[in-house]
Design a protein around this motif. Structure first.
Motif, PDB file in Angstrom:
ATOM      1  N   LEU A 117       0.887  -1.165   0.000  1.00  0.00           N
ATOM      2  CA  LEU A 117       0.000   0.000   0.000  1.00  0.00           C
ATOM      3  C   LEU A 117       0.922   1.212   0.000  1.00  0.00           C
ATOM      4  O   LEU A 117       1.404   1.637   1.050  1.00  0.00           O
ATOM      5  N   VAL A 118       1.190   1.740  -1.188  1.00  0.00           N
ATOM      6  CA  VAL A 118       2.272   2.728  -1.276  1.00  0.00           C
ATOM      7  C   VAL A 118       1.808   4.166  -1.089  1.00  0.00           C
ATOM      8  O   VAL A 118       2.626   5.030  -0.771  1.00  0.00           O
ATOM      9  N   ALA A 119       0.535   4.437  -1.317  1.00  0.00           N
ATOM     10  CA  ALA A 119       0.092   5.825  -1.151  1.00  0.00           C
ATOM     11  C   ALA A 119      -1.418   5.899  -1.059  1.00  0.00           C
ATOM     12  O   ALA A 119      -2.129   5.057  -1.608  1.00  0.00           O
ATOM     13  N   VAL A 120      -1.888   6.921  -0.374  1.00  0.00           N
ATOM     14  CA  VAL A 120      -3.321   7.162  -0.219  1.00  0.00           C
ATOM     15  C   VAL A 120      -3.590   8.638  -0.474  1.00  0.00           C
ATOM     16  O   VAL A 120      -2.771   9.495  -0.123  1.00  0.00           O
ATOM     17  N   GLY A 121      -4.706   8.949  -1.098  1.00  0.00           N
ATOM     18  CA  GLY A 121      -5.147  10.332  -1.279  1.00  0.00           C
ATOM     19  C   GLY A 121      -6.635  10.431  -1.015  1.00  0.00           C
ATOM     20  O   GLY A 121      -7.362   9.447  -1.182  1.00  0.00           O
ATOM     21  N   THR A 122      -7.094  11.582  -0.573  1.00  0.00           N
ATOM     22  CA  THR A 122      -8.525  11.763  -0.310  1.00  0.00           C
ATOM     23  C   THR A 122      -8.993  13.114  -0.845  1.00  0.00           C
ATOM     24  O   THR A 122      -8.177  13.963  -1.211  1.00  0.00           O
ATOM     25  N   ALA A 123     -10.295  13.285  -0.863  1.00  0.00           N
ATOM     26  CA  ALA A 123     -10.881  14.567  -1.279  1.00  0.00           C
ATOM     27  C   ALA A 123     -12.202  14.768  -0.559  1.00  0.00           C
ATOM     28  O   ALA A 123     -12.988  13.820  -0.416  1.00  0.00           O
ATOM     29  N   LEU A 124     -12.448  15.990  -0.117  1.00  0.00           N
ATOM     30  CA  LEU A 124     -13.714  16.363   0.533  1.00  0.00           C
ATOM     31  C   LEU A 124     -14.304  17.572  -0.193  1.00  0.00           C
ATOM     32  O   LEU A 124     -13.572  18.504  -0.514  1.00  0.00           O
ATOM     33  N   GLU A 155     -11.320  11.978  -9.073  1.00  0.00           N
ATOM     34  CA  GLU A 155     -10.151  12.467  -9.807  1.00  0.00           C
ATOM     35  C   GLU A 155      -9.157  13.111  -8.833  1.00  0.00           C
ATOM     36  O   GLU A 155      -7.959  12.824  -8.869  1.00  0.00           O
ATOM     37  N   THR A 156      -9.668  13.970  -7.956  1.00  0.00           N
ATOM     38  CA  THR A 156      -8.790  14.655  -7.004  1.00  0.00           C
ATOM     39  C   THR A 156      -8.094  13.654  -6.080  1.00  0.00           C
ATOM     40  O   THR A 156      -6.871  13.703  -5.897  1.00  0.00           O
ATOM     41  N   ALA A 157      -8.860  12.755  -5.507  1.00  0.00           N
ATOM     42  CA  ALA A 157      -8.280  11.749  -4.600  1.00  0.00           C
ATOM     43  C   ALA A 157      -7.259  10.890  -5.340  1.00  0.00           C
ATOM     44  O   ALA A 157      -6.167  10.602  -4.827  1.00  0.00           O
ATOM     45  N   GLY A 158      -7.616  10.470  -6.559  1.00  0.00           N
ATOM     46  CA  GLY A 158      -6.720   9.627  -7.355  1.00  0.00           C
ATOM     47  C   GLY A 158      -5.430  10.353  -7.707  1.00  0.00           C
ATOM     48  O   GLY A 158      -4.329   9.783  -7.619  1.00  0.00           O
ATOM     49  N   ARG A 159      -5.564  11.617  -8.095  1.00  0.00           N
ATOM     50  CA  ARG A 159      -4.397  12.422  -8.440  1.00  0.00           C
ATOM     51  C   ARG A 159      -3.464  12.564  -7.230  1.00  0.00           C
ATOM     52  O   ARG A 159      -2.242  12.467  -7.364  1.00  0.00           O
ATOM     53  N   ARG A 160      -4.060  12.786  -6.065  1.00  0.00           N
ATOM     54  CA  ARG A 160      -3.246  12.923  -4.850  1.00  0.00           C
ATOM     55  C   ARG A 160      -2.525  11.618  -4.514  1.00  0.00           C
ATOM     56  O   ARG A 160      -1.363  11.623  -4.126  1.00  0.00           O
ATOM     57  N   ALA A 161      -3.228  10.497  -4.656  1.00  0.00           N
ATOM     58  CA  ALA A 161      -2.600   9.202  -4.352  1.00  0.00           C
ATOM     59  C   ALA A 161      -1.461   8.923  -5.333  1.00  0.00           C
ATOM     60  O   ALA A 161      -0.380   8.462  -4.938  1.00  0.00           O
ATOM     61  N   LEU A 162      -1.685   9.218  -6.615  1.00  0.00           N
ATOM     62  CA  LEU A 162      -0.637   8.995  -7.618  1.00  0.00           C
ATOM     63  C   LEU A 162       0.580   9.884  -7.332  1.00  0.00           C
ATOM     64  O   LEU A 162       1.731   9.424  -7.403  1.00  0.00           O
ATOM     65  N   ALA A 163       0.315  11.149  -7.010  1.00  0.00           N
ATOM     66  CA  ALA A 163       1.421  12.077  -6.722  1.00  0.00           C
ATOM     67  C   ALA A 163       2.217  11.591  -5.513  1.00  0.00           C
ATOM     68  O   ALA A 163       3.453  11.577  -5.529  1.00  0.00           O
TER      69      ALA A 163
END
Lengths: 347, 347
Positions: free
Chosen positions: A5-12, A65-73
């Motif tokens: 589990l290399v990265a996590v991103g979220t969006a609110l 999209e936002t959460a995914g972009r943050r996790a990828l970054a």
């Protein structure tokens, strides 16, 4: 094979909405603010729909999209390096195309599996399970797993909440919108936390649904009044035994003792129910990672909000378990994360 | 490990509805009957909604139960012997609980994974893929895979079809309702057909959706007119190249020559488009198994209707390929079935 589990991103979406704002917006008596504090235990939540204007602020696709972009970054990867995308949600933007496919296009993910699970609170864990199956089977090396909810189709601002039955009133206070994403990688990533196990088990035989959410098409008429129905009492009664049973199976399968669990990521039904579950579980040594008071029950987005809190705290050798309970037709789900210790052998 | 396709069952609601009945029901000019014969090429289809009374005859859950029961009976198994259930559909009865969970309860399936994919025509193949991943990974020995559609939410009998744009008129003639189910078994089943490969690939990068299907909740108003939109022309142009590309990858992966394919289960978009695809594919030695003229495009139910025709015809050593094209955000899918020959070594 270790699944990292290399990265996590979220969006609110939007600002946090507190109980007094919500109570005022729906014309409820102001005593409700204290009522929610005591009996629900959720302080704030976020909505994809602007409570003042009714305008939809962000779609599920936007949030994903936002959460995914943050996790990828965070993972230092691009969409082109992702071998599959799996989303769990109860509230897709459309029936077709799936939100998973639309998000994939925005993130530059193509030529791969793009799956979307229709489910309540356990949909994110179902998505983790399917990604893990594909990674373990050598069908993918990396996966972007998402879970997200928006209440925009359901949050009827014209509802007479003050005149509605208690279970409808409670529902309006419980849920919040949000999205989360995680990057899984089956390639060697020394030191990265490992997704040890995921389990999602239907336990609905002979039991009436605990939550029913209809949808409407052009051949239908939308009935008056809020049609999302949840049997809060039955959910409250079922949550602890279901969580306990899922935990027991998970620990047995892993060969972990209860005292070896360092972190517990509990179901986030409401602040009050989450407390009941965590207190009832006999995991007294585990630190509880819950976000329910700030963001409410974000259903499929929830595990990611917990994971983004957990990951920076993990020390080598730490073990965490996550539990999820879905009331719809009763699904009990669990997963386990382990941070490799000094004696870890990468497989 | 060999994954055996041991049984298939299907279900169709109500009587077949022919073109002249459909044309009369929607008040279209009677010349339309010939128009459909020539340009669409679909003779009859079945609907879950009674065209005369508007009553919903069978839910998606009802149809799935019937198809699942038939597949189990054909396999000589009970629901208790099923280790997972996976459904692909674009038209669930509810958002929650999932139809997969409700069908599981009716069939006596419990304590296992119950997953539902939200997708168009390729959802059934996604379901096969996920079941195959779990079976290959040793997480299940048996699976019930389902695909089903009902248009009950979409089939607005008050629509002024005679005054609608041509793409809306065509849509009304293309689709039909139905359900299918298959039992997969990873245990030794000497002689049973083997599911060799399944592939579902998003190919939507930078392409606008070819089909858009919204849904509505209590905070929405359902707009006037039929909102399911499909770009028929673009679908027609894309179908053959997408099918060809999926076929090429599938055969390369399996090491099969085109001349070694005995049966082709093509996409069933319409009678006419199916002919275009089968004629364009350079699989002249393969017998085509299509049901499109009798049942129309049943989307996620379709592969099962083809498989129930295919299985009794299979001789030892026979090879079949199935292709599916989803226009929503463009997914190309394929699968391969092989009947063990004399030199087959069970693995």
């Amino acid at each position: 094979m270790d699944i990292h589990l290399v990265a996590v991103g979220t969006a609110l979406p939007g600002p946090p909405v507190d109980n007094s704002t919500l109570v005022a917006r729906f014309g409820m008596p102001s005593v409700w603010t204290q009522w929610i504090d005591i009996f629900v235990g959720t302080d704030t939540r976020h909505f994809a729909r602007d409570l003042a204007t009714g305008e939809v602020r962000q779609s599920l696709t936007d949030l994903c999209e936002t959460a995914g972009r943050r996790a990828l970054a965070e993972a230092g990867m691009t969409g082109a390096e992702i071998d599959m995308i799996v989303l769990g949600t109860a509230t897709p933007d459309l029936l077709m195309p799936s939100t998973a496919c639309l998000v994939a296009d925005r993130l530059g993910i193509d030529g791969v599996r793009a799956y979307q699970l229709q489910s309540g609170c356990t949909g994110a864990l179902q998505a983790f399970d399917i990604a893990a199956l594909a990674l373990r089977g050598g069908r993918a090396r990396t996966a972007l797993v998402l879970g997200a909810e928006t209440s925009a189709h359901h949050l009827d601002l014209d509802t007479d909440l003050a005149g509605a039955p208690p279970e409808v009133q409670v529902n309006a206070m419980l849920f919040g919108d949000g999205a989360g994403a995680a990057v899984l990688d089956a390639r060697p990533r020394p030191g990265a936390p490992v997704l040890r196990e995921v389990s999602c088990e239907l336990v609905g035989a002979g039991r009436a649904p605990g939550q029913v959410v209809p949808w409407y098409g052009p051949a239908d008429e939308i009935p008056d009044g809020p049609p999302v129905s949840e049997d809060f009492k039955r959910v409250e009664q079922a949550a602890l035994p279901m969580a306990e049973s899922a935990l027991t199976s998970l620990l047995e399968g892993l060969g972990w003792k209860r005292t070896e669990v360092d972190y517990l990521l509990p179901p986030q039904l409401s602040g009050r129910m989450t407390d009941q579950v965590t207190e009832g579980l006999d995991l007294t040594g585990a630190q509880v990672v819950s976000r329910v008071t700030e963001i409410g029950n974000t259903a499929n987005a929830l595990p990611f909000f917990q994971l983004e809190r957990l990951l920076p705290q993990l020390e080598p050798g730490d073990r965490a378990v996550g539990l999820s309970v879905e009331a719809s037709k009763w699904i009990a789900a669990s997963y386990a994360i382990e941070a490799p210790g000094a004696d870890w052998e990468e497989i």
